[in-house]
Design an enzyme around this catalytic site. Structure first.
Site, short mmCIF file in Angstrom:
data_model
loop_
_atom_site.label_atom_id
_atom_site.label_comp_id
_atom_site.label_asym_id
_atom_site.label_seq_id
_atom_site.Cartn_x
_atom_site.Cartn_y
_atom_site.Cartn_z
N LYS A 1 0.83 -1.21 0.00
CA LYS A 1 0.00 0.00 0.00
C LYS A 1 0.87 1.26 0.00
O LYS A 1 0.65 2.18 -0.78
CB LYS A 1 -0.91 0.00 1.24
CG LYS A 1 -1.57 1.33 1.52
CD LYS A 1 -2.46 1.31 2.75
CE LYS A 1 -1.76 1.53 4.06
NZ LYS A 1 -1.40 2.93 4.38
N ASN A 2 1.85 1.29 0.91
CA ASN A 2 2.62 2.52 1.08
C ASN A 2 3.66 2.74 -0.02
O ASN A 2 4.31 3.78 -0.05
CB ASN A 2 3.26 2.57 2.47
CG ASN A 2 2.21 2.78 3.55
OD1 ASN A 2 1.06 3.11 3.23
ND2 ASN A 2 2.57 2.58 4.80
N CYS B 1 -5.52 12.79 13.05
CA CYS B 1 -6.03 11.44 12.81
C CYS B 1 -5.79 10.60 14.05
O CYS B 1 -5.18 11.07 15.02
CB CYS B 1 -5.40 10.82 11.57
SG CYS B 1 -3.85 10.05 11.87
N ARG C 1 0.16 14.52 13.13
CA ARG C 1 0.59 14.36 11.74
C ARG C 1 0.66 15.67 10.95
O ARG C 1 -0.09 15.87 9.98
CB ARG C 1 -0.30 13.34 11.02
CG ARG C 1 -0.29 12.00 11.73
CD ARG C 1 -1.00 10.93 10.97
NE ARG C 1 -0.19 10.37 9.89
CZ ARG C 1 -0.50 9.28 9.22
NH1 ARG C 1 -1.60 8.63 9.50
NH2 ARG C 1 0.27 8.84 8.26
N PRO C 2 1.56 16.57 11.34
CA PRO C 2 1.71 17.81 10.57
C PRO C 2 2.34 17.55 9.20
O PRO C 2 2.90 16.48 8.97
CB PRO C 2 2.67 18.64 11.44
CG PRO C 2 3.39 17.66 12.28
CD PRO C 2 2.51 16.45 12.44
N LEU D 1 7.01 19.83 7.09
CA LEU D 1 8.27 19.53 6.39
C LEU D 1 8.07 19.34 4.89
O LEU D 1 8.96 19.63 4.10
CB LEU D 1 8.94 18.31 7.01
CG LEU D 1 9.21 18.46 8.52
CD1 LEU D 1 9.81 17.21 9.11
CD2 LEU D 1 10.12 19.67 8.77
N ASP E 1 4.46 0.43 11.96
CA ASP E 1 3.27 -0.20 11.39
C ASP E 1 3.13 -1.68 11.77
O ASP E 1 2.16 -2.33 11.37
CB ASP E 1 3.26 -0.03 9.86
CG ASP E 1 3.09 1.43 9.46
OD1 ASP E 1 2.66 2.24 10.31
OD2 ASP E 1 3.39 1.78 8.30
N ILE F 1 7.52 6.93 16.87
CA ILE F 1 7.12 7.67 15.66
C ILE F 1 5.84 8.46 15.88
O ILE F 1 5.75 9.63 15.54
CB ILE F 1 6.95 6.71 14.45
CG1 ILE F 1 8.16 5.78 14.30
CG2 ILE F 1 6.66 7.49 13.16
CD1 ILE F 1 9.44 6.42 13.85
N ARG G 1 -8.60 -0.72 4.58
CA ARG G 1 -7.73 0.32 4.00
C ARG G 1 -6.38 -0.27 3.60
O ARG G 1 -5.76 0.21 2.66
CB ARG G 1 -7.50 1.44 5.02
CG ARG G 1 -8.74 2.23 5.34
CD ARG G 1 -8.40 3.42 6.18
NE ARG G 1 -7.39 4.23 5.51
CZ ARG G 1 -6.80 5.28 6.03
NH1 ARG G 1 -7.11 5.67 7.24
NH2 ARG G 1 -5.88 5.95 5.36
#
Ligand code: EPU
Length: 422
Positions: A22-23, A121, A126-127, A130, A311, A333, A403
Site C-alpha cells: 500500500k505505502n 487522525c 501528523r503535521p 516539512l 506499522d 514515531i 484500508r
C-alpha cells in the site's frame, strides 16, 4: 457496518501470497501526475486506500483503467495528458492523509496546486510542515488559506539542498517527486530510507528521472525536463508479510510468506521476532516462519527504516501480550499509537502505558470479546489476539482493516484459519 468474527484457538498452517505494498502504491499513483505520457502499474493491491487515491486522481483529470489480475492484485493504466483540476478537495483528503502526495507532482508539472490540509487522525497530530518547507526550499510559494495549502512556482522549481530535521516518509516522497522536474540538482539530506522510497525512486528512474542514493539518507536528484511512459511492478508489502508472520508466532503455527525478499525488507523485525522464539528460513520466492512453541518476552523500540516499523507495533503487542514474561514497547514515531491497548485489555491483556512506553505483562491466555478497531494496524492486532484467544471475538469497524489488508478471509483460508465477515 461490516464486522469480523474470529474463532479462537486456531493454528496458522499454510502459505500466504503477499500483495503489493500500500505505502509504495500510493506515492507511485501520485507520481503518474509527473508525466503527460501515462504509466502502467502492476501488482496493485485491491485496497480501500487505493480506491481513494484513484478517486482523487480522477478528480484531477487522470483516466485510470484497472484490470484485475488475480484476487490479490491488479494492473492499472493511467492516462495523464488531460489534467483538468489542480485541487485535492477536503472530501477526499479527509478520508486519506496520503492524498498530500499529489502536492509535489502537481506543483512540479504545472507550477500550481491547491491541496486540503489533512487535519488530525487517530494515531497522532501528523503535521505536513516539512513537506511545505522542502517545497519552499525548491522555490515554491506556499500559503495556508481556508484550510487549504496553496502552492505555486510560476517560473518552475529550482534544485536546492534540503535537510529534513526529522525523518519523514511521505515528506521525502513529495520532495523527491517535485525535484525530478526541477531545474538543476537537488540534494535531500536525512531522507527516509524505507524500501517504499527506493521503489518510488526506481520507478521514477524507469520514467527517465535521474535519482541516486535512494535507500541511503542522502538522495541526489538531477532535474530533467520531462518524464516518459513506463511500466512498473510494485514492491511486495513488508507490513502485510510481518503481520502474517506474527499470526504464525501467536498461534504457534507455521506460514510461508510468498512473493518477496522479506528478510531484506524486515531486518530488525525478524531479529526481534527471533528473540520471541520464531524461526525464519529462506524458501524459494519467500520466507518460512515457524513458531518454536514458547513466546519469549522482548523489548521493542519503533524507529524509521531499517529499525522496527511502527506499522507492526500493534500486531507485535498482541504477541507479547501472551508471552511468557514482561516486555516493553517504546513507540517513537507516533504520539498516540496505543489506542489498541484498551481493546487488548478488554480481552484480558495486562498492559500499562506510560507516555510513549507500554509495559506488557504476558498472560497465559486472552479471552474472546466484542472489540473495536481503532486504526488500520490496530485492527489486525485485534485479529491476531483473537486467533490465539479462548472463545470467539467480534471486531467492529472493519473498514479500518480494508484500508490496508486485502482478501483477509481468503488469505487466512490458505493457512487453514477461519475468519468470517458479516
Ligand atoms: N512529521 C512532522 N512534520 C511533517 C511530516 C512528519 O512533524 O511534515 C512527523 C510525524 O508527525 C511523525 C514523524 O514525523 O511523528 C514521521 O512521520 P512520517 O511523515 O514519516 O509519516 P507519514 O509519511 O505520514 C508513512 C506511512 C505510515 C507510517 C509512517 C512511518 C504512508 C502512506 N504512510 O506516514 O503508514 O506509519 O510513514 O513509517 O506511507 C500505515 O500504513 O498504517 C501508516 C500509518
Amino acid at each position: 457496518m461490516e464486522k469480523i468474527k474470529v474463532y479462537g484457538r486456531q493454528k496458522v498452517n499454510g502459505s500466504v501470497q503477499i500483495s503489493g505494498a500500500k505505502n509504495a502504491a500510493l506515492p507511485l499513483f501520485a507520481a503518474t501526475l509527473l508525466s503527460d505520457n501515462g504509466m502502467c502499474l502492476k501488482n496493485v493491491p485491491p485496497l480501500a486506500d487505493i480506491e481513494t487515491m484513484t478517486e482523487l486522481l480522477e478528480k484531477l483529470g487522470v483516466v485510470c483503467i484497472s484490470k484485475q489480475n488475480s484476487i490479490y492484485d491488479g494492473i492499472v493504466k493511467f492516462k495523464t495528458d488531460e489534467i483538468s483540476s489542480f485541487t485535492a478537495p477536503y472530501e477526499v483528503v479527509k478520508k486519506m492523509r496520503a492524498s498530500i502526495l499529489v502536492l509535489g507532482p502537481l506543483l512540479a508539472r504545472f507550477g500550481r496546486c491547491k491541496v486540503s490540509l489533512p487535519g488530525g487522525c487517530a494515531i497522532g497530530v501528523r503535521p505536513i510542515d516539512l513537506h511545505l518547507k522542502g517545497l519552499e526550499a525548491l522555490g515554491a510559494k506556499v500559503e495556508l488559506k481556508d484550510g487549504y495549502v496553496h502552492a505555486s512556482a510560476i517560473d518552475g522549481l529550482k534544485g536546492a539542498t534540503f535537510e529534513f530535521p526529522i525523518v519523514t516518509v511521505t515528506g521525502t516522497e513529495n520532495i523527491l517527486m517535485a525535484a525530478t522536474l526541477a531545474d538543476g540538482s537537488t540534494i535531500l539530506k536525512n531522507a527516509a530510507r524505507e524500501p517504499e522510497i527506493v521503489d518510488l525512486a526506481n520507478c521514477l528512474n524507469a520514467m527517465g528521472a535521474r535519482i541516486s542514493g535512494q535507500g541511503t539518507s542522502t538522495i541526489t536528484i538531477e532535474g530533467v525536463t520531462s518524464l516518459h511512459y513506463a511500466e512498473y511492478s510494485i514492491l511486495p508489502d513488508r507490513i502485510e508479510a510481518g503481520t502474517y508472520a506474527i499470526a504464525a508466532g501467536i498461534t504457534r503455527g507455521k506460514v510461508d510468506l510468498l512473493g518477496g525478499n522479506f528478510r531484506e525488507l524486515l531486518p530488525t523485525f525478524i531479529e526481534k521476532m527471533e528473540e520471541t522464539g520464531m524461526k525464519f528460513t529462506d524458501i524459494e520466492n519467500g520466507l518460512r516462519v515457524e513458531s518454536c512453541g514458547e513466546i519469549v518476552p522482548t523489548n521493542i523500540s519503533t524507529e524509521p527504516f531499517p529499525g522496527f516499523p511502527t506499522d507492526l507495533q500493534a500486531q507485535s503487542m498482541a504477541l507479547l501480550a501472551v508471552a511468557n514474561g514482561e516486555s516493553e514497547i517504546c513507540e517513537n514515531i507516533w504520539e498516540n499509537r496505543f489506542m489498541h491497548v484498551a481493546e487488548f485489555m478488554r480481552m484480558g491483556a495486562n498492559i500499562t502505558i506510560n507516555g510513549s512506553y507500554a509495559h506488557i505483562v504476558g498472560v497465559p491466555t486472552l479471552k474472546g470479546a466484542p472489540v473495536m478497531a481503532t486504526d488500520l494496524r490496530a485492527s489486525f492486532g485485534l485479529v491476531l489476539a483473537a486467533l490465539a484467544a479462548e472463545g470467539d471475538t467480534v471486531i467492529d469497524r472493519v473498514y479500518h482493516l480494508d484500508r490496508g489488508y486485502c482478501c483477509v478471509t481468503e488469505k487466512f483460508a490458505g493457512c487453514g484459519v477461519v475468519v468470517e465477515r458479516f
